[in-house]
Design a protein around this motif. Structure first.
Motif, PDB file in Angstrom:
ATOM      1  N   THR A 133       1.164   6.078  -2.746  1.00 23.11           N
ATOM      2  CA  THR A 133       0.281   5.270  -1.917  1.00 23.11           C
ATOM      3  C   THR A 133      -0.768   4.623  -2.794  1.00 23.11           C
ATOM      4  O   THR A 133      -1.274   5.240  -3.728  1.00 23.11           O
ATOM      5  N   ASN A 173      -9.713   1.975  -2.961  1.00 25.04           N
ATOM      6  CA  ASN A 173     -10.986   2.329  -3.600  1.00 25.04           C
ATOM      7  C   ASN A 173     -10.848   2.420  -5.116  1.00 25.04           C
ATOM      8  O   ASN A 173     -11.792   2.127  -5.852  1.00 25.04           O
ATOM      9  N   TYR A 174      -9.656   2.821  -5.581  1.00 25.37           N
ATOM     10  CA  TYR A 174      -9.424   2.847  -7.023  1.00 25.37           C
ATOM     11  C   TYR A 174      -9.459   1.436  -7.595  1.00 25.37           C
ATOM     12  O   TYR A 174      -9.984   1.205  -8.685  1.00 25.37           O
ATOM     13  N   ARG A 219       0.820  -1.219   0.000  1.00 23.92           N
ATOM     14  CA  ARG A 219       0.000   0.000   0.000  1.00 23.92           C
ATOM     15  C   ARG A 219       0.850   1.263   0.000  1.00 23.92           C
ATOM     16  O   ARG A 219       0.523   2.256  -0.651  1.00 23.92           O
ATOM     17  N   ASN A 225      -4.408   3.362  -3.360  1.00 22.47           N
ATOM     18  CA  ASN A 225      -5.754   3.592  -2.844  1.00 22.47           C
ATOM     19  C   ASN A 225      -6.634   2.408  -3.211  1.00 22.47           C
ATOM     20  O   ASN A 225      -6.910   2.163  -4.379  1.00 22.47           O
TER      21      ASN A 225
END
Length: 390
Positions: free
Chosen positions: A321, A325-326, A267, A323
């Motif tokens: 970073t 959600n992407y 991440r 994400n």
């Protein structure tokens, strides 16, 4: 004969012009840093990332050294070396060594290359380790007659070029195998194994046609990812459970957060690094893990994540970073579980051979680099007698 460096080279310190003065920058004078030296693939430096003006040079305390000077990084890190092919100056992370008539430039280069461990051992400092000018000047090297130095250089140039060419070929082969690896994974997880199955337009540009019976849905309907849990290194308690960080195992702990099998994705730090875990583990906050696989095959989820271009779903430039959600919003094609298992089994078999070949090539490269280093050491310490070549 042994001699101190100060008797065969002139040592020149580097400096940095004020960054607050635009007139000092973007000129025509090459200005080297340890980063410039670290990026080199051979012993010569022809240009630098940044350049300074005449005014910048005049106002920073650095001085211009001629072509044929040796640059040595003396902090962050110590030991990057190059021979300049242009007039050059440097910042305070480097020093320039200008050989006198007593020593061949390339012979000096090879001596320093063989002395990296010694150079690092001479470094001092608590905030950062630096090799001082005085300690560098006091370091001793072997100094044979100039004609013998030339014979050593001729021998090492020839032999190291041959070794470097072999290493380059093997590295290129590894690149091609890794490209083939990702192509196989992408083909299998987006098209399946049966080339004769009826296809349909997925409606997704990058996905193209997919098997007609596969479902095209957002990633989140196949798998839910979750950020891992904070665990400072000083809080690790010795145990059997791996702590999975962004790049894999970063330690062990006596408690686990997640059941195996599972998959983690870097991440932050090593963004996008995908790992399949087969034992219970602590999911670290620098990684994402599979919270809910929606009854899909975990090995298939692993291969699916490997096929995704993680750079396209990461954010931030200084510290990238990932994400989740992407990723969740990405459209994918989901085969039935039986096909997921078949795809995973096929990839396991094909990739085993590719990974085995890559491993053998990497071992071969390591051995060639070790041989290269031992050859330089033998030549500059007199273990190989090259006087017959004179």
């Amino acid at each position: 004969m042994r001699t101190k460096l100060k008797y065969v080279v002139d040592i020149v310190n580097g400096a940095t012009p004020s960054t607050a003065e635009p007139d000092y920058w973007d000129g025509s004078i090459e200005w080297a840093t340890p980063d410039d030296l670290g990026k080199l693939t051979d012993k010569y430096i022809f240009h630098t990332t940044r350049k300074i003006t005449d005014a910048g040079l005049a106002n920073c305390g650095a001085s211009l050294s001629p072509k044929g000077s040796i640059l040595l990084s003396t902090r962050a890190p110590i030991g990057h070396i190059a021979i300049s092919q242009i007039p050059i100056c440097c910042n305070q992370g480097c020093r320039i060594l200008k050989p006198t008539s007593h020593i061949e430039t390339s012979y000096m280069y090879y001596c320093l290359s063989d002395s990296k461990a010694c150079l690092n051992a001479l470094g001092q400092g608590s905030t950062f380790v630096e090799l001082s000018r005085e300690r560098l000047a006091a370091m001793q090297i072997n100094l044979p007659p100039i004609e013998e130095q030339k014979a050593i250089v001729s021998f090492l140039d020839r032999e190291t070029s041959r070794i470097d060419a072999l290493i380059q070929k093997k590295e290129r082969l590894i690149e091609l195998l890794k490209e083939k690896r990702i192509a196989l994974i992408t083909q299998a997880v987006t098209k399946g194994l049966d080339p004769n199955v009826p296809m349909k337009d997925s409606g997704i540009e990058w996905l193209g046609e997919v098997p007609e019976h596969w479902e095209v849905k957002k990633f989140v309907y196949a798998c839910v990812l979750q950020r891992g849990f904070d665990l400072p290194s000083e809080s690790f308690v010795e145990g059997e459970y791996p702590v999975m960080g962004s790049n894999g195992i970063i330690g062990y702990h006596n408690v686990y957060t997640t059941l195996a099998p599972n998959v983690t994705v870097g991440r932050s730090g090593s963004v996008g690094k995908v790992n399949l875990i087969t034992s219970n583990f602590w999911a670290h906050n620098t990684s994402l893990f599979v919270l809910d696989g929606k009854s899909n095959c975990m090995k298939w989820i692993y291969y699916l994540l490997l096929s995704i271009d993680m750079d396209s779903v990461s954010e931030g430039s200084a510290v990238p970073t990932l994400n989740r959600n992407y990723i969740h919003r990405m459209m994918i094609a989901i085969p039935p579980r039986t096909e997921q298992i078949a795809v995973s089994d096929m990839l396991d078999s094909y990739l085993f051979n590719i990974d085995d070949t890559i491993g053998k090539l990497e071992t071969s490269i390591t051995l060639l680099r070790e041989y290269r280093s031992s050859l330089i050491n033998a030549a500059v310490t007199g273990k190989i007698d090259l006087r017959e070549a004179l």
